[in-house]
Design an enzyme around this catalytic site. Structure first.
Site, PDB file in Angstrom:
ATOM      1  N   ASP A 106     -98.694 -26.112  25.147  1.00  6.29           N
ATOM      2  CA  ASP A 106     -98.343 -24.848  24.500  1.00  6.29           C
ATOM      3  C   ASP A 106     -99.567 -23.948  24.521  1.00  6.29           C
ATOM      4  O   ASP A 106    -100.583 -24.255  23.889  1.00  6.29           O
ATOM      5  CB  ASP A 106     -97.921 -25.156  23.052  1.00  6.29           C
ATOM      6  CG  ASP A 106     -97.071 -24.067  22.442  1.00  6.29           C
ATOM      7  OD1 ASP A 106     -97.228 -22.897  22.827  1.00  6.29           O
ATOM      8  OD2 ASP A 106     -96.253 -24.389  21.553  1.00  6.29           O
ATOM      9  N   ASP A 207     -96.737 -18.960  24.354  1.00  9.40           N
ATOM     10  CA  ASP A 207     -96.442 -18.380  23.050  1.00  9.40           C
ATOM     11  C   ASP A 207     -96.369 -16.845  23.133  1.00  9.40           C
ATOM     12  O   ASP A 207     -97.229 -16.219  23.763  1.00  9.40           O
ATOM     13  CB  ASP A 207     -97.589 -18.802  22.108  1.00  9.40           C
ATOM     14  CG  ASP A 207     -97.293 -18.554  20.658  1.00  9.40           C
ATOM     15  OD1 ASP A 207     -96.363 -19.171  20.130  1.00  9.40           O
ATOM     16  OD2 ASP A 207     -98.013 -17.734  20.029  1.00  9.40           O
ATOM     17  N   GLU A 249     -92.150 -17.649  25.583  1.00  4.85           N
ATOM     18  CA  GLU A 249     -91.446 -17.245  24.362  1.00  4.85           C
ATOM     19  C   GLU A 249     -91.371 -15.713  24.355  1.00  4.85           C
ATOM     20  O   GLU A 249     -92.397 -15.042  24.410  1.00  4.85           O
ATOM     21  CB  GLU A 249     -92.205 -17.739  23.129  1.00  4.85           C
ATOM     22  CG  GLU A 249     -91.448 -17.452  21.843  1.00  4.85           C
ATOM     23  CD  GLU A 249     -92.320 -17.575  20.586  1.00  4.85           C
ATOM     24  OE1 GLU A 249     -91.772 -17.834  19.522  1.00  4.85           O
ATOM     25  OE2 GLU A 249     -93.548 -17.391  20.682  1.00  4.85           O
ATOM     26  N   HIS A 323     -89.681 -25.263  15.969  1.00  7.83           N
ATOM     27  CA  HIS A 323     -90.519 -25.360  14.769  1.00  7.83           C
ATOM     28  C   HIS A 323     -90.543 -24.077  13.940  1.00  7.83           C
ATOM     29  O   HIS A 323     -91.138 -24.055  12.868  1.00  7.83           O
ATOM     30  CB  HIS A 323     -91.942 -25.733  15.186  1.00  7.83           C
ATOM     31  CG  HIS A 323     -92.582 -24.641  16.005  1.00  7.83           C
ATOM     32  ND1 HIS A 323     -92.129 -24.295  17.255  1.00  7.83           N
ATOM     33  CD2 HIS A 323     -93.608 -23.807  15.744  1.00  7.83           C
ATOM     34  CE1 HIS A 323     -92.853 -23.303  17.737  1.00  7.83           C
ATOM     35  NE2 HIS A 323     -93.765 -22.981  16.834  1.00  7.83           N
ATOM     36  N   ASP A 324     -89.934 -23.000  14.447  1.00  6.87           N
ATOM     37  CA  ASP A 324     -89.903 -21.736  13.706  1.00  6.87           C
ATOM     38  C   ASP A 324     -88.537 -21.450  13.100  1.00  6.87           C
ATOM     39  O   ASP A 324     -88.360 -20.427  12.439  1.00  6.87           O
ATOM     40  CB  ASP A 324     -90.241 -20.563  14.648  1.00  6.87           C
ATOM     41  CG  ASP A 324     -91.664 -20.609  15.174  1.00  6.87           C
ATOM     42  OD1 ASP A 324     -92.556 -21.084  14.448  1.00  6.87           O
ATOM     43  OD2 ASP A 324     -91.874 -20.175  16.330  1.00  6.87           O
TER      44      ASP A 324
HETATM   45  C1  GLC Z   1     -94.929 -18.178  17.968  1.00  5.89           C
HETATM   46  C2  GLC Z   1     -94.978 -19.584  17.441  1.00  5.89           C
HETATM   47  C3  GLC Z   1     -95.142 -19.538  15.962  1.00  5.89           C
HETATM   48  C4  GLC Z   1     -96.440 -18.835  15.658  1.00  5.89           C
HETATM   49  C5  GLC Z   1     -96.495 -17.453  16.311  1.00  5.89           C
HETATM   50  C6  GLC Z   1     -97.887 -16.926  16.334  1.00  5.89           C
HETATM   51  O1  GLC Z   1     -93.813 -17.489  17.535  1.00  5.89           O
HETATM   52  O2  GLC Z   1     -93.848 -20.291  17.837  1.00  5.89           O
HETATM   53  O3  GLC Z   1     -95.124 -20.809  15.379  1.00  5.89           O
HETATM   54  O4  GLC Z   1     -96.593 -18.683  14.278  1.00  5.89           O
HETATM   55  O5  GLC Z   1     -96.094 -17.500  17.664  1.00  5.89           O
HETATM   56  O6  GLC Z   1     -98.678 -17.654  17.228  1.00  5.89           O
END
Ligand code: GLC
Length: 547
Positions: A106, A207, A249, A323-324
């Site tokens: 990641d 990310d 993402e 995880h979010d």
């Molecule tokens: C992404 C991650 C999340 C994190 C954010 C900032 O959305 O999945 O967990 O808090 O980025 O890095």
């Protein structure tokens, strides 16, 4: 029939693959400090092999002050001692590879930690060579450049007296945004990525990658004009190997943008995580905390748009949990009497679609949300929100209900391995409480039960590897307006698949199209068959046109 073994040096191998997300701090602790570690993941590889997955998306294990659980990296080429050593990481990579499992790291390339050496240098003076690695604007201590807000609350600008400037952070103040316009910064990032490719990492989850080309002066965070040029350079310079899988993402992605990100020529990414389907129970334009009931017709319309929009033109990722996000059974299924049935139904709905499925740890057990007291939550997003809303006098009961429904810690409770103390996750005190339902919901018990949620996931993975229609079939939605039944057909020249799911706790009428009258039942969450659909019933019917 799909081939049994994947050639991971070839582009597109991920189209036959299923990935599994490990959130390391909650997976398996081996040293009793209450936090999961790399050795714990290695120890559980056999479990993942039994499930049948091809790769692990490993949430960040790099050196980090852990302000945002590792999404704030202070050294991209070092392992955080909390998770173990470089040797532990190498062992994990090689032991996983032996089992046909790739490690997908990641990468948080939009921002670093404020404790990264680059930022420590950058904040010293305006002429420091690292200053330009970040985004700075002048102002006065009491007047930020504009009123942009951070995703985690408060201003997106933080003042640094040494340089008399503000730096920009879309997330917490401890996560300063990197300046991708700086070429030297980009080169440094590519070197870090090569370091991991050389160690045997076979893919990357990127990310918030749609936010790297921002322009805070124009209030622009996602999809800046340079975004695609940056992604193409990243691909060429950091991972030119055709077999490296990448998933970006991209909260801002729509179908048109996703076609560019995941274009079949492989010039940018293999696929993106888009979130349209995960935001349908949120007030349009509202905050994530304001939920509205899920409308099944809307969900079907959304997924249909993605399925048809990327067919032959890009590639979908498929997911309902991470995880979010809160746990999907608690969100669209049933936490009570129909927990198992609804978990299996949701899995069946998702795993029949075109794309690469991702399973988030514990989803394969039907794990549920947790209800904690407000002061027990660890996530900085929850903490900031609670503080903000209490300060402005909101009703604590309402705040608690919002956190129970949507808070990120719902998904972050420790993995439920067995019914021993702390669910077999740790011998110490877990960093976040274990969900008290672990005595009923745990891996040991589900491994033994051929009818469990775990074995449904295992069979769904197996089916995807057996029939080409899962990978290649076109998508046709049936009964779009039906409020309870989600039914669709996938079809190639040689095969046809019908997926039928009842999203309600009531019986539903559904007549399968005539063309499926001789079809073979591939999987179902009820043991006998009936003409009506029972609560949360799900099934897949298959036809080969060869016979
Ligand atoms: C992404 C991650 C999340 C994190 C954010 C900032 O959305 O999945 O967990 O808090 O980025 O890095």
């Amino acid at each position: 029939m799909a081939e049994a073994k994947l050639d991971k040096s070839a582009s597109g191998w991920w189209k036959n693959a299923v990935f599994y997300q490990v959130y390391p701090r909650s997976f398996q602790d081996t040293d009793g400090n209450g936090i999961g570690d790399l050795r714990g993941i290695t120890q559980r590889l056999d479990y993942l092999q039994t499930l049948g997955i091809d790769g692990i998306w490993l949430s960040p294990v790099f050196a980090s002050p852990q302000a945002d659980n590792g999404y704030d990296i202070s050294d991209y080429c070092a392992i955080d001692p909390m998770f173990g050593t470089m040797q532990d990481m190498e062992t994990l990579i090689s032991e996983a590879k032996k089992r046909g499992i790739s490690i997908i790291a990641d990468l948080v390339l939009n921002h670093s930690s404020d404790e990264h050496r680059w930022f420590q240098e950058a904040r010293k003076s305006r002429d420091n060579p690292y200053h330009d690695y970040y985004l700075w604007r002048s102002g006065t201590p009491d007047c930020p450049p504009n009123d942009m807000q951070s995703v985690f609350g408060g201003s997106a600008w933080t003042w640094v007296p040494e340089v008399e400037q503000y730096y920009f952070h879309q997330f917490a103040a401890k996560q300063p945004d990197l300046n991708w316009d700086n070429e030297e910064l980009r080169r440094e990032l590519y070197r870090c990525i090569r370091f991991w490719v050389d160690k045997g990492v076979e893919g990357f989850r990127l990310d918030v990658i749609d936010q790297i080309a921002k322009d805070p002066d124009r209030f622009l965070t996602a999809n800046g004009p340079q975004l695609h040029a940056f992604l193409q350079e990243l691909r060429r310079e950091a991972f030119p190997e055709p077999g490296i899988v990448t998933v970006g993402e991209a909260w801002s992605a729509n179908v048109e943008r996703a076609r560019v990100f995941s274009a079949p020529d492989g010039s940018e990414l293999s696929m993106v995580f888009q979130f349209e389907h995960m935001c349908l129970d949120q007030q349009p334009g509202g905050q994530k905390w304001d939920t509205i009931p899920l409308s099944l017709p809307k969900l079907k319309a959304c997924l249909t748009r993605w399925q048809q929009g990327l067919h032959g033109k890009g590639w979908n990722s498929l997911f309902l949990d991470n995880h979010d996000l809160p746990r999907i059974v608690s969100r669209w299924g049933d936490e009570g009497a129909y927990r198992e049935k609804s978990a299996k139904m949701l899995a069946t709905m998702l795993h029949g679609l075109e794309g690469t499925p991702y399973i988030y740890q514990g989803e394969e057990l039907g794990m549920t949300n947790i209800r904690l007291e407000l002061d027990e939550y660890q996530d900085l997003e929850i903490r900031n929100m609670v503080q903000e809303q209490l300060a402005r006098g909101d009703d604590p009961e309402r705040i608690r209900a919002a956190v129970w429904a949507r808070g990120r810690d719902n998904a972050r409770t420790p993995m439920q391995w067995d019914d021993s103390e702390n669910a077999g996750f740790t011998t110490g005190t877990p960093w976040l409480p274990v969900n008290p339902n672990y005595r009923q919901i745990n891996a040991a018990q589900q491994l033994k039960d051929p009818d469990s949620v775990f074995h449904t996931y295992r069979r769904l993975i197996e089916l995807r590897k057996t029939y080409d229609v899962f990978r290649e079939g076109s998508f046709r939605l049936l009964c779009p307006e039906d409020e309870a039944v989600f039914a669709y057909v996938r079809e190639t020249e040689r095969e046809k698949l019908l997926v039928v799911c009842n999203f309600s706790a009531e019986m539903q009428d559904f007549t399968a199209p005539q063309e499926f009258s001789d079809a073979k039942l591939l999987i179902s969450n009820y043991t006998d068959q009936s003409c009506t659909l029972r609560p949360y019933e799900a099934k897949m019917l298959y036809l080969s046109k060869d016979k």
